[in-house]
Design a protein around this motif. Structure first.
Motif, PDB file in Angstrom:
ATOM      1  N   TYR A 113      22.306  -8.764   6.839  1.00  0.00           N
ATOM      2  CA  TYR A 113      21.385  -7.676   6.508  1.00  0.00           C
ATOM      3  C   TYR A 113      19.911  -8.054   6.635  1.00  0.00           C
ATOM      4  N   LEU A 114      19.505  -9.186   6.100  1.00  0.00           N
ATOM      5  CA  LEU A 114      18.090  -9.538   6.060  1.00  0.00           C
ATOM      6  C   LEU A 114      17.590 -10.229   7.323  1.00  0.00           C
ATOM      7  N   CYS A 115      18.501 -10.621   8.195  1.00  0.00           N
ATOM      8  CA  CYS A 115      18.116 -11.363   9.402  1.00  0.00           C
ATOM      9  C   CYS A 115      17.608 -10.409  10.473  1.00  0.00           C
ATOM     10  N   GLU A 116      16.494 -10.757  11.090  1.00  0.00           N
ATOM     11  CA  GLU A 116      15.891  -9.927  12.130  1.00  0.00           C
ATOM     12  C   GLU A 116      16.090 -10.500  13.528  1.00  0.00           C
ATOM     13  N   ASP A 117      16.827 -11.586  13.663  1.00  0.00           N
ATOM     14  CA  ASP A 117      16.989 -12.233  14.962  1.00  0.00           C
ATOM     15  C   ASP A 117      17.801 -11.366  15.912  1.00  0.00           C
ATOM     16  N   GLN A 146      20.573 -18.337   7.936  1.00  0.00           N
ATOM     17  CA  GLN A 146      20.190 -18.566   6.538  1.00  0.00           C
ATOM     18  C   GLN A 146      20.558 -17.383   5.647  1.00  0.00           C
ATOM     19  N   PHE A 147      20.822 -16.226   6.253  1.00  0.00           N
ATOM     20  CA  PHE A 147      21.174 -15.041   5.479  1.00  0.00           C
ATOM     21  C   PHE A 147      22.679 -14.751   5.522  1.00  0.00           C
ATOM     22  N   ARG A 148      23.477 -15.729   5.929  1.00  0.00           N
ATOM     23  CA  ARG A 148      24.930 -15.540   5.943  1.00  0.00           C
ATOM     24  C   ARG A 148      25.471 -15.471   4.516  1.00  0.00           C
ATOM     25  N   PRO A 149      26.686 -14.934   4.327  1.00  0.00           N
ATOM     26  CA  PRO A 149      27.256 -14.837   2.972  1.00  0.00           C
ATOM     27  C   PRO A 149      27.312 -16.193   2.271  1.00  0.00           C
ATOM     28  N   VAL A 150      27.166 -16.157   0.956  1.00  0.00           N
ATOM     29  CA  VAL A 150      27.174 -17.368   0.127  1.00  0.00           C
ATOM     30  C   VAL A 150      28.532 -17.477  -0.564  1.00  0.00           C
ATOM     31  N   SER A 151      29.154 -18.646  -0.478  1.00  0.00           N
ATOM     32  CA  SER A 151      30.419 -18.877  -1.171  1.00  0.00           C
ATOM     33  C   SER A 151      30.137 -19.249  -2.620  1.00  0.00           C
ATOM     34  N   CYS A 152      30.637 -18.435  -3.532  1.00  0.00           N
ATOM     35  CA  CYS A 152      30.389 -18.679  -4.948  1.00  0.00           C
ATOM     36  C   CYS A 152      31.217 -19.871  -5.425  1.00  0.00           C
ATOM     37  N   PHE A 153      30.619 -20.721  -6.276  1.00  0.00           N
ATOM     38  CA  PHE A 153      31.290 -21.939  -6.720  1.00  0.00           C
ATOM     39  C   PHE A 153      32.209 -21.712  -7.918  1.00  0.00           C
ATOM     40  N   ASP A 154      31.937 -20.672  -8.687  1.00  0.00           N
ATOM     41  CA  ASP A 154      32.699 -20.463  -9.920  1.00  0.00           C
ATOM     42  C   ASP A 154      33.967 -19.678  -9.617  1.00  0.00           C
ATOM     43  N   THR A 155      35.072 -20.377  -9.345  1.00  0.00           N
ATOM     44  CA  THR A 155      36.324 -19.718  -8.959  1.00  0.00           C
ATOM     45  C   THR A 155      37.178 -19.335 -10.160  1.00  0.00           C
ATOM     46  N   ALA A 156      36.699 -19.626 -11.381  1.00  0.00           N
ATOM     47  CA  ALA A 156      37.507 -19.344 -12.571  1.00  0.00           C
ATOM     48  C   ALA A 156      37.369 -17.901 -13.042  1.00  0.00           C
ATOM     49  N   PRO A 182      33.223 -15.226  -0.696  1.00  0.00           N
ATOM     50  CA  PRO A 182      31.854 -15.144  -0.175  1.00  0.00           C
ATOM     51  C   PRO A 182      31.171 -13.845  -0.608  1.00  0.00           C
ATOM     52  N   VAL A 183      29.902 -13.962  -0.940  1.00  0.00           N
ATOM     53  CA  VAL A 183      29.109 -12.815  -1.384  1.00  0.00           C
ATOM     54  C   VAL A 183      27.957 -12.634  -0.401  1.00  0.00           C
ATOM     55  N   ASN A 184      27.687 -11.394   0.000  1.00  0.00           N
ATOM     56  CA  ASN A 184      26.570 -11.138   0.904  1.00  0.00           C
ATOM     57  C   ASN A 184      25.274 -11.723   0.328  1.00  0.00           C
ATOM     58  N   PHE A 185      24.519 -12.361   1.183  1.00  0.00           N
ATOM     59  CA  PHE A 185      23.312 -13.085   0.771  1.00  0.00           C
ATOM     60  C   PHE A 185      22.408 -12.214  -0.100  1.00  0.00           C
ATOM     61  N   VAL A 229      22.225 -12.817  -5.984  1.00  0.00           N
ATOM     62  CA  VAL A 229      21.571 -12.879  -7.300  1.00  0.00           C
ATOM     63  C   VAL A 229      22.174 -11.837  -8.233  1.00  0.00           C
ATOM     64  N   ALA A 230      22.364 -10.616  -7.747  1.00  0.00           N
ATOM     65  CA  ALA A 230      22.992  -9.570  -8.563  1.00  0.00           C
ATOM     66  C   ALA A 230      24.412  -9.969  -8.959  1.00  0.00           C
ATOM     67  N   HIS A 231      25.124 -10.654  -8.046  1.00  0.00           N
ATOM     68  CA  HIS A 231      26.485 -11.133  -8.337  1.00  0.00           C
ATOM     69  C   HIS A 231      26.464 -12.141  -9.490  1.00  0.00           C
ATOM     70  N   LEU A 232      25.518 -13.072  -9.465  1.00  0.00           N
ATOM     71  CA  LEU A 232      25.418 -14.063 -10.545  1.00  0.00           C
ATOM     72  C   LEU A 232      25.076 -13.405 -11.883  1.00  0.00           C
ATOM     73  N   LEU A 233      24.191 -12.425 -11.847  1.00  0.00           N
ATOM     74  CA  LEU A 233      23.770 -11.766 -13.076  1.00  0.00           C
ATOM     75  C   LEU A 233      24.878 -10.894 -13.670  1.00  0.00           C
ATOM     76  N   GLN A 234      25.566 -10.148 -12.817  1.00  0.00           N
ATOM     77  CA  GLN A 234      26.538  -9.167 -13.300  1.00  0.00           C
ATOM     78  C   GLN A 234      27.917  -9.768 -13.550  1.00  0.00           C
ATOM     79  N   VAL A 235      28.385 -10.607 -12.620  1.00  0.00           N
ATOM     80  CA  VAL A 235      29.746 -11.142 -12.725  1.00  0.00           C
ATOM     81  C   VAL A 235      29.791 -12.408 -13.574  1.00  0.00           C
ATOM     82  N   HIS A 236      28.801 -13.263 -13.430  1.00  0.00           N
ATOM     83  CA  HIS A 236      28.813 -14.555 -14.126  1.00  0.00           C
ATOM     84  C   HIS A 236      27.862 -14.612 -15.320  1.00  0.00           C
TER      85      HIS A 236
END
Length: 333
Positions: free
Chosen positions: A139-143, A158-168, A176-179, A183-190
């Motif tokens: 989404y954020l990449c302009e290339d 650099q804007f590829r999906p991020v693999s979340c470390f907290d699998t519990a 993987p979470v969209n780049f 941040v919203a994923h960390l705030l809401q889910v974790h």
């Protein structure tokens, strides 16, 4: 000129392909550098002006019709998903219907004629498709990239999906979470917290030490804001009775290289004893193995960290439960 192609009976050399107005005083941009949107704009602005010229006489020997844009893009549509197709391009054995790499993997037979897929790629169609550029799907990449390079780029974008470390956590399971949503994923889910970092000032972050050692899949993330930059500080179980600390940047390694981090453990109640660790900052996409190999992973044992914890009482029903609490100082340099 009419809308039909007229071709003289002789071989056409690749260096004769030009975009040319029928008038003698026109600029001639080449097809080689046009992306999909530029090609559409050129054709809409100059209908019937793409042609193949005879070099020695500047005589037009081929005229591209006004519907060339739609015809060309129609040829480059995957028969499976109807999206514009990019290399590698595959086709069925019976009719040669073109399919993208993804559709070939998920389908056993051609959607149109039901024949099996050929193992041979359509190299001619790939050559045409490679002339067009497309925007990276992150989404954020302009290339804008040519078809042959898009997969290579997406693997390191650099804007590829991020693999979340907290699998519990059940809602996450380390998917993987969209780049742009990480941040919203960390705030809401974790239920991560967000704090502001100031250069030269130590930020003390509290953690319940027992929770981290209890689950090998559990990590605790803290979002740190420094101006417009975002960093992720994580504490997780590493192996056995060891835990590790990571400090990463939400972006590329090139941007992260301008920062370094100091982590500090200090004994409670005014004790001067402390442990301090200095590390370079890496991208959020950097794996634990790579961080460890580069010496940028801080690993410490349970016994070593124990003196730096203090007990904190918590009411559970009618009883008090004492938990080990650890405060980690973060300094950005």
């Amino acid at each position: 000129m009419n809308g039909d192609c007229q071709i003289k009976d002789r071989p056409i050399q690749s260096d004769e392909v030009k975009i040319s107005q029928c008038s003698s005083q026109s600029s001639t941009p080449t097809l080689k550098s046009l992306d999909e949107h530029e090609l559409a704009h050129t054709l809409d602005s100059h209908p019937c002006e793409i042609g193949i010229m005879k070099p020695e006489t500047n005589q037009l020997i081929l005229e591209v019709p006004t519907n060339f844009q739609s015809s060309c893009l129609q040829l480059l549509q995957c028969h499976g998903c109807d999206q514009i197709i990019y290399p590698p391009i595959y086709c069925c054995k019976a009719e040669g219907h073109a399919f993208c790499h993804t559709c070939k993997k998920v389908r056993k037979r051609c959607k149109i004629c039901k024949s099996k897929f050929s193992t041979t790629r359509n190299l001619r169609l790939e050559s045409i498709a490679s002339l067009l550029k497309r925007k990276c799907s992150n989404y954020l990449c302009e290339d804008m990239l040519a078809g042959f390079h898009i997969d290579e780029h997406k693997a390191v974008c650099q804007f590829r999906p991020v693999s979340c470390f907290d699998t519990a956590v059940k809602k996450c399971k380390g998917q993987p979470v969209n780049f742009e949503n990480y941040v919203a994923h960390l705030l809401q889910v974790h239920q991560s917290q967000i704090d502001e970092l100031k250069r030269g000032e130590i930020l003390w972050i509290p953690y319940l030490f027992n929770n981290i050692l209890a689950d090998a899949n559990r990590s605790s993330s803290h979002i740190l804001k420094f101006g417009t930059k975002l960093f992720i500080f994580q504490v997780r179980k590493y192996s056995g009775t060891e835990i590790c600390f990571t400090f990463t940047f939400l972006g590329s390694n090139a941007e992260a290289e301008g920062f370094q981090c100091i982590l500090r453990l200090q004994k409670p109640f005014g004790d001067v004893a402390e442990i301090q660790w200095k590390t370079l900052v890496h991208s959020i996409h950097t794996t634990l193995d790579v961080l460890h190999a580069k010496g940028n992973l801080f690993v410490i044992s349970d016994k070593t960290i124990e003196p730096f914890c203090h007990l904190e009482a918590e009411d559970v029903g009618s009883a008090k439960v004492y938990r080990r609490k650890l405060e980690i100082g973060v300094l950005l340099g």
